[in-house]
Design a protein around this motif. Structure first.
Motif, PDB file in Angstrom:
ATOM      1  N   VAL A  37       0.624  -1.381  -0.164  1.00  0.00           N
ATOM      2  CA  VAL A  37       0.057   0.021   0.024  1.00  0.00           C
ATOM      3  C   VAL A  37       1.012   1.287   0.134  1.00  0.00           C
ATOM      4  O   VAL A  37       2.032   1.108   0.763  1.00  0.00           O
ATOM      5  CB  VAL A  37      -0.984   0.214   1.133  1.00  0.00           C
ATOM      6  N   CYS A  39       0.948   5.817  -0.501  1.00  0.00           N
ATOM      7  CA  CYS A  39       0.289   7.072  -0.826  1.00  0.00           C
ATOM      8  C   CYS A  39       0.846   7.569  -2.012  1.00  0.00           C
ATOM      9  O   CYS A  39       2.130   7.939  -2.204  1.00  0.00           O
ATOM     10  CB  CYS A  39       1.140   8.067   0.496  1.00  0.00           C
ATOM     11  N   MET A  54       3.361   2.981   2.728  1.00  0.00           N
ATOM     12  CA  MET A  54       2.514   3.384   3.630  1.00  0.00           C
ATOM     13  C   MET A  54       2.463   2.319   4.593  1.00  0.00           C
ATOM     14  O   MET A  54       1.628   1.568   4.671  1.00  0.00           O
ATOM     15  CB  MET A  54       0.923   3.718   3.118  1.00  0.00           C
ATOM     16  N   ALA A  57      -1.200   1.026   7.100  1.00  0.00           N
ATOM     17  CA  ALA A  57      -2.466   0.770   6.527  1.00  0.00           C
ATOM     18  C   ALA A  57      -3.159  -0.505   6.550  1.00  0.00           C
ATOM     19  O   ALA A  57      -2.225  -1.407   6.889  1.00  0.00           O
ATOM     20  CB  ALA A  57      -2.201   1.049   5.042  1.00  0.00           C
ATOM     21  N   LEU A 102      -8.613  -1.613   0.086  1.00  0.00           N
ATOM     22  CA  LEU A 102      -8.074  -0.656   1.087  1.00  0.00           C
ATOM     23  C   LEU A 102      -9.263  -0.360   2.128  1.00  0.00           C
ATOM     24  O   LEU A 102     -10.605  -0.288   1.758  1.00  0.00           O
ATOM     25  CB  LEU A 102      -7.773   0.759   0.654  1.00  0.00           C
ATOM     26  N   LYS A 104      -8.103   1.296   5.576  1.00  0.00           N
ATOM     27  CA  LYS A 104      -7.897   2.755   6.417  1.00  0.00           C
ATOM     28  C   LYS A 104      -6.418   2.989   6.302  1.00  0.00           C
ATOM     29  O   LYS A 104      -5.564   2.150   6.370  1.00  0.00           O
ATOM     30  CB  LYS A 104      -8.331   2.275   7.895  1.00  0.00           C
ATOM     31  N   SER A 105      -6.367   4.037   5.915  1.00  0.00           N
ATOM     32  CA  SER A 105      -4.997   4.952   5.757  1.00  0.00           C
ATOM     33  C   SER A 105      -4.368   5.211   7.315  1.00  0.00           C
ATOM     34  O   SER A 105      -4.988   5.088   8.225  1.00  0.00           O
ATOM     35  CB  SER A 105      -5.136   6.404   5.179  1.00  0.00           C
ATOM     36  N   SER A 106      -3.070   5.214   7.374  1.00  0.00           N
ATOM     37  CA  SER A 106      -2.439   5.459   8.345  1.00  0.00           C
ATOM     38  C   SER A 106      -1.964   6.771   8.692  1.00  0.00           C
ATOM     39  O   SER A 106      -1.195   7.322   9.199  1.00  0.00           O
ATOM     40  CB  SER A 106      -1.108   4.447   8.692  1.00  0.00           C
ATOM     41  N   ARG A 107      -2.149   7.608   7.478  1.00  0.00           N
ATOM     42  CA  ARG A 107      -1.777   8.956   7.248  1.00  0.00           C
ATOM     43  C   ARG A 107      -3.007   9.788   7.158  1.00  0.00           C
ATOM     44  O   ARG A 107      -3.860   9.768   6.125  1.00  0.00           O
ATOM     45  CB  ARG A 107      -0.829   9.418   6.270  1.00  0.00           C
ATOM     46  N   CYS A 110      -2.820  11.618   3.701  1.00  0.00           N
ATOM     47  CA  CYS A 110      -3.098  10.750   2.646  1.00  0.00           C
ATOM     48  C   CYS A 110      -4.172   9.722   2.850  1.00  0.00           C
ATOM     49  O   CYS A 110      -3.748   8.714   3.109  1.00  0.00           O
ATOM     50  CB  CYS A 110      -1.736  10.389   2.162  1.00  0.00           C
ATOM     51  N   ASP A 111      -5.384  10.012   2.859  1.00  0.00           N
ATOM     52  CA  ASP A 111      -6.458   9.060   3.200  1.00  0.00           C
ATOM     53  C   ASP A 111      -7.635   8.948   2.512  1.00  0.00           C
ATOM     54  O   ASP A 111      -8.636   8.374   2.687  1.00  0.00           O
ATOM     55  CB  ASP A 111      -6.949   9.259   4.656  1.00  0.00           C
ATOM     56  N   PHE A 146      -3.399   5.270  -1.549  1.00  0.00           N
ATOM     57  CA  PHE A 146      -4.563   6.214  -1.130  1.00  0.00           C
ATOM     58  C   PHE A 146      -3.869   7.398  -1.836  1.00  0.00           C
ATOM     59  O   PHE A 146      -2.763   7.549  -2.076  1.00  0.00           O
ATOM     60  CB  PHE A 146      -4.187   6.342   0.370  1.00  0.00           C
TER      61      PHE A 146
END
Length: 170
Positions: A37, A39, A54, A57, A102, A104-107, A110-111, A146
């Protein structure tokens, strides 16, 4: 030896063989789904030299049967420090459509999940069966990304290099 005695001896022998670990037992196949994954900092919805891995994520593997809404298998995973994940899957899913999405983003910067053009609802299809000509038990998913809310400034040079104009509609 009478017929009944022979059957008893054969039955006892079969039970002994079945009690040995790993002998005469059919085991369900085991697969490992691996992928990454990233960004996508330029908002062009494909991995490029400016895309960033990322870590942290979340992704989901889901298999569906032929009937609409018939989810037969699901599993979530998280990317490591390099933005890569590895999911262990048990069982043969030959008659199912399986894929990674996908979650959930960790940022926070950048989500966004792409929802335009060919990148609409990103989904990487995975084949999870031994009956398809693939050797080994590792299945590679396509990278999923993302996007940032706003493209980075250095993306202008990338657009020139790739000879694309992201402002143009297809």
């Amino acid at each position: 030896m009478s017929g009944l005695t022979r059957i008893a001896v054969l039955f006892a022998g079969a039970l002994c063989l079945l009690s040995l670990p790993g002998v005469a037992r059919a085991t369900a196949p085991e697969f490992f789904v691996v992928g990454e994954v990233y960004c996508e900092v330029c908002r062009i919805n494909f991995i490029n030299k400016l895309s960033e891995p990322m870590p942290g994520a979340k992704v989901k593997l889901e298999c569906k049967g032929e009937e609409a809404g018939n989810v037969t298998y699901t599993q979530e995973g998280e990317t490591n420090e390099a933005g890569q994940y590895r999911l262990k899957v048990e069982g043969d899913h030959a008659d199912e459509e399986c894929g990674i999405t996908l979650v959930k983003s960790s940022r926070s910067d950048c989500d966004e999940i792409p929802d335009e053009g060919w990148a609409s609802k990103p989904f990487s299809i995975i084949t999870l069966t031994k009956n398809n000509g693939f050797h080994g038990n590792t299945r590679n998913a396509n990278p999923l990304g993302f996007t940032k809310k706003k493209a980075n400034a250095e993306c202008t040079e990338l657009f020139k290099e790739l000879e694309i104009n992201p402002a143009q509609e297809p």
